[in-house]
Design a protein around this motif. Sequence first.
Motif, PDB file in Angstrom:
ATOM      1  N   VAL A 151      41.422  50.657  46.868  1.00 16.27           N
ATOM      2  CA  VAL A 151      40.493  49.819  46.802  1.00 16.27           C
ATOM      3  C   VAL A 151      41.020  48.341  46.698  1.00 16.27           C
ATOM      4  CG1 VAL A 151      38.598  48.604  45.734  1.00 16.27           C
ATOM      5  CG2 VAL A 151      38.549  51.093  46.263  1.00 16.27           C
ATOM      6  N   LEU A 152      42.240  48.283  45.693  1.00 17.80           N
ATOM      7  CA  LEU A 152      42.952  47.294  45.783  1.00 17.80           C
ATOM      8  C   LEU A 152      43.548  46.619  46.905  1.00 17.80           C
ATOM      9  CD1 LEU A 152      44.407  47.741  42.118  1.00 17.80           C
ATOM     10  CD2 LEU A 152      42.498  46.077  42.822  1.00 17.80           C
ATOM     11  N   ASP A 154      43.265  47.446  50.116  1.00 23.19           N
ATOM     12  CA  ASP A 154      42.221  47.039  51.273  1.00 23.19           C
ATOM     13  C   ASP A 154      41.523  45.744  50.901  1.00 23.19           C
ATOM     14  OD1 ASP A 154      42.371  49.170  52.955  1.00 23.19           O
ATOM     15  OD2 ASP A 154      40.910  50.223  52.396  1.00 23.19           O
ATOM     16  N   GLY A 155      41.363  45.554  49.563  1.00 24.38           N
ATOM     17  CA  GLY A 155      40.472  44.108  49.213  1.00 24.38           C
ATOM     18  C   GLY A 155      41.541  43.097  49.354  1.00 24.38           C
ATOM     19  N   ALA A 158      41.919  42.465  53.234  1.00 18.18           N
ATOM     20  CA  ALA A 158      40.584  41.937  53.720  1.00 18.18           C
ATOM     21  C   ALA A 158      40.324  40.535  53.056  1.00 18.18           C
ATOM     22  CB  ALA A 158      39.494  42.765  53.297  1.00 18.18           C
ATOM     23  N   HIS A 159      40.578  40.241  51.849  1.00 20.93           N
ATOM     24  CA  HIS A 159      40.659  38.902  51.507  1.00 20.93           C
ATOM     25  C   HIS A 159      41.283  37.870  51.937  1.00 20.93           C
ATOM     26  CE1 HIS A 159      38.070  36.561  48.682  1.00 20.93           C
ATOM     27  NE2 HIS A 159      38.873  35.944  48.380  1.00 20.93           N
ATOM     28  N   VAL A 161      42.581  37.526  54.735  1.00 21.55           N
ATOM     29  CA  VAL A 161      42.277  36.973  55.912  1.00 21.55           C
ATOM     30  C   VAL A 161      41.438  35.570  55.931  1.00 21.55           C
ATOM     31  CG1 VAL A 161      41.009  37.451  58.114  1.00 21.55           C
ATOM     32  CG2 VAL A 161      42.175  39.372  56.967  1.00 21.55           C
ATOM     33  N   ARG A 163      41.010  34.022  52.837  1.00 23.62           N
ATOM     34  CA  ARG A 163      41.544  33.032  51.796  1.00 23.62           C
ATOM     35  C   ARG A 163      42.766  33.295  51.244  1.00 23.62           C
ATOM     36  NH1 ARG A 163      38.607  33.406  46.860  1.00 23.62           N
ATOM     37  NH2 ARG A 163      39.430  31.337  46.131  1.00 23.62           N
ATOM     38  N   ALA A 166      44.348  32.053  47.876  1.00 26.20           N
ATOM     39  CA  ALA A 166      43.853  32.587  46.708  1.00 26.20           C
ATOM     40  C   ALA A 166      44.826  33.519  46.132  1.00 26.20           C
ATOM     41  CB  ALA A 166      42.554  33.163  46.761  1.00 26.20           C
ATOM     42  N   PRO A 168      45.274  36.758  46.772  1.00 24.95           N
ATOM     43  CA  PRO A 168      44.455  37.901  46.236  1.00 24.95           C
ATOM     44  C   PRO A 168      45.481  38.975  45.888  1.00 24.95           C
ATOM     45  CG  PRO A 168      44.346  37.871  48.646  1.00 24.95           C
ATOM     46  CD  PRO A 168      44.969  36.610  48.199  1.00 24.95           C
ATOM     47  N   ARG A 170      47.965  38.785  44.131  1.00 24.02           N
ATOM     48  CA  ARG A 170      48.435  38.722  42.532  1.00 24.02           C
ATOM     49  C   ARG A 170      47.184  39.078  41.431  1.00 24.02           C
ATOM     50  NH1 ARG A 170      51.134  32.410  42.963  1.00 24.02           N
ATOM     51  NH2 ARG A 170      52.652  32.818  44.883  1.00 24.02           N
ATOM     52  N   ALA A 171      46.002  38.631  42.213  1.00 21.00           N
ATOM     53  CA  ALA A 171      45.041  39.020  41.312  1.00 21.00           C
ATOM     54  C   ALA A 171      44.888  40.735  41.254  1.00 21.00           C
ATOM     55  CB  ALA A 171      43.751  38.332  41.918  1.00 21.00           C
ATOM     56  N   ALA A 174      47.554  42.349  38.895  1.00 19.16           N
ATOM     57  CA  ALA A 174      47.141  42.394  37.466  1.00 19.16           C
ATOM     58  C   ALA A 174      46.032  43.553  37.114  1.00 19.16           C
ATOM     59  CB  ALA A 174      46.562  41.044  37.215  1.00 19.16           C
ATOM     60  N   MET A 175      45.208  43.910  38.254  1.00 21.05           N
ATOM     61  CA  MET A 175      44.495  44.992  37.884  1.00 21.05           C
ATOM     62  C   MET A 175      45.062  46.297  38.197  1.00 21.05           C
ATOM     63  SD  MET A 175      40.821  43.582  39.752  1.00 21.05           S
ATOM     64  CE  MET A 175      41.386  42.852  41.284  1.00 21.05           C
ATOM     65  N   ALA A 178      46.552  47.479  34.911  1.00 20.05           N
ATOM     66  CA  ALA A 178      45.623  48.006  34.202  1.00 20.05           C
ATOM     67  C   ALA A 178      45.247  49.524  34.538  1.00 20.05           C
ATOM     68  CB  ALA A 178      44.229  47.127  34.065  1.00 20.05           C
TER      69      ALA A 178
ATOM     70  N   VAL B 151      38.337  40.529  45.239  1.00 21.82           N
ATOM     71  CA  VAL B 151      39.103  41.219  45.788  1.00 21.82           C
ATOM     72  C   VAL B 151      38.683  42.811  45.675  1.00 21.82           C
ATOM     73  CG1 VAL B 151      41.370  42.576  45.426  1.00 21.82           C
ATOM     74  CG2 VAL B 151      41.219  40.280  45.536  1.00 21.82           C
ATOM     75  N   GLY B 155      37.354  44.775  48.795  1.00 19.76           N
ATOM     76  CA  GLY B 155      37.982  46.063  48.810  1.00 19.76           C
ATOM     77  C   GLY B 155      37.083  47.373  48.870  1.00 19.76           C
TER      78      GLY B 155
END
Lengths: 184, 184
Positions: A151-152, A154-155, A158-159, A161, A163, A166, A168, A170-171, A174-175, A178, B151, B155
């Motif tokens: 999911v990360l 693909d996110g 997708a994102h 494309v 932005r 931003a 994404p 790097r965001a 971090a997840m 976790a 994201v 995703g």
Amino acid sequence: MSRPGPRERLLEAASDLTYEHGVHVGVDAILKRADVARRSLYQHFGGKDGLIAETLATAGLDARYRQVMDGAGDDPRDRVLAVFDALDEITTRPTFRGCRYTAADLALTDRDHPAHAEVRAYKERLRGLFEDELRRHGHPEPGFGADQILVLIDGVLAHAVTRPGAHPARAARAMAEAVLDRRG
Amino acid sequence: MSRPGPRERLLEAASDLTYEHGVHVGVDAILKRADVARRSLYQHFGGKDGLIAETLATAGLDARYRQVMDGAGDDPRDRVLAVFDALDEITTRPTFRGCRYTAADLALTDRDHPAHAEVRAYKERLRGLFEDELRRHGHPEPGFGADQILVLIDGVLAHAVTRPGAHPARAARAMAEAVLDRRG
DNA sequence: GGCGACGTATACCGATCGTTCTATCTATTG
DNA sequence: CAATAGATAGAACGATCGGTATACGTCGCC
């Protein structure tokens, strides 16, 4: 010095052009880029649909994930996080056009287009890849964790494309950390 | 009893058909569905591109996010997590076809198609939405956290196209919880 | 009444779509 | 050498694409 045969040239041309212009590129453009006779396409792939599907099957993008991870050493944590570092680099390139598999899945609205099966197979291979890493890492739910990583990814693709600035990846990194913190 | 004017009928028809068949649906199909004369399309929107862009601008999907959150009470944590619960329901519907904004962004390879600006505006509105929630929640980096949520959402919507049975929204919800655990 | 804006209906434009066809050339193989 | 398979070149197919043009009808408003 013999250049690759028509089949290989078609696959490469289709790969380039569908990534750049989407799966709706004209057959003529592909033939021209591949410098191949019209007939060869239908001889080898039966039609445009077959060529598209085979292009996705042959792309072997999962090998590149493996390659990125292998370059990060043995520790599963390092290996998984390296993927997001690579994604940050890839998604900020000016030539980045998104994930070709997701794009194909979205663009081909005909539900039984042969490409859909290739996309599914690809993403399931990826899932297996991360499931193995998480299991080695000692993650309590490697399957669930692998789905989270997917999911990360693909996110991010997708994102980025819309932005890319931003960052994404790097965001997402971090997840992913976790996710990797769950062990034992 | 007067039915909506041609402009509204065109927007609704375009919204339905582009979601179901992608932005490459023919103008004829849209006109037929809207039961509108060909000329009205070019009168109101200047062409197909304008209609597509205006369709995305008018869709107002961010209002639905707000609605979902409002139905979850006041606590920012509950409000954000409710989004992923809703996504799990939406992405497992048989009519689910992915995110129309991402699909449009990927399908329209012409870089200066007017739709791209609408997609960017939409995702930035969404970012503001989550940034506000996270700020209220006491998140140390509301902007970064909002990008993380975006994201996750992208995703989920992308991955569910290929593997809805994997319930990517549930995988994402767990990661959203981790994002929300950062406060103070 | 008459004007102008808007809507409808349909024919038509050139371009492009994916596909099939015929014909010719080339390379390997027996 | 002859035979065959594979590749090339290019015309042509019907269908559909987005967009324009013509003609007719219906309103509201001064």
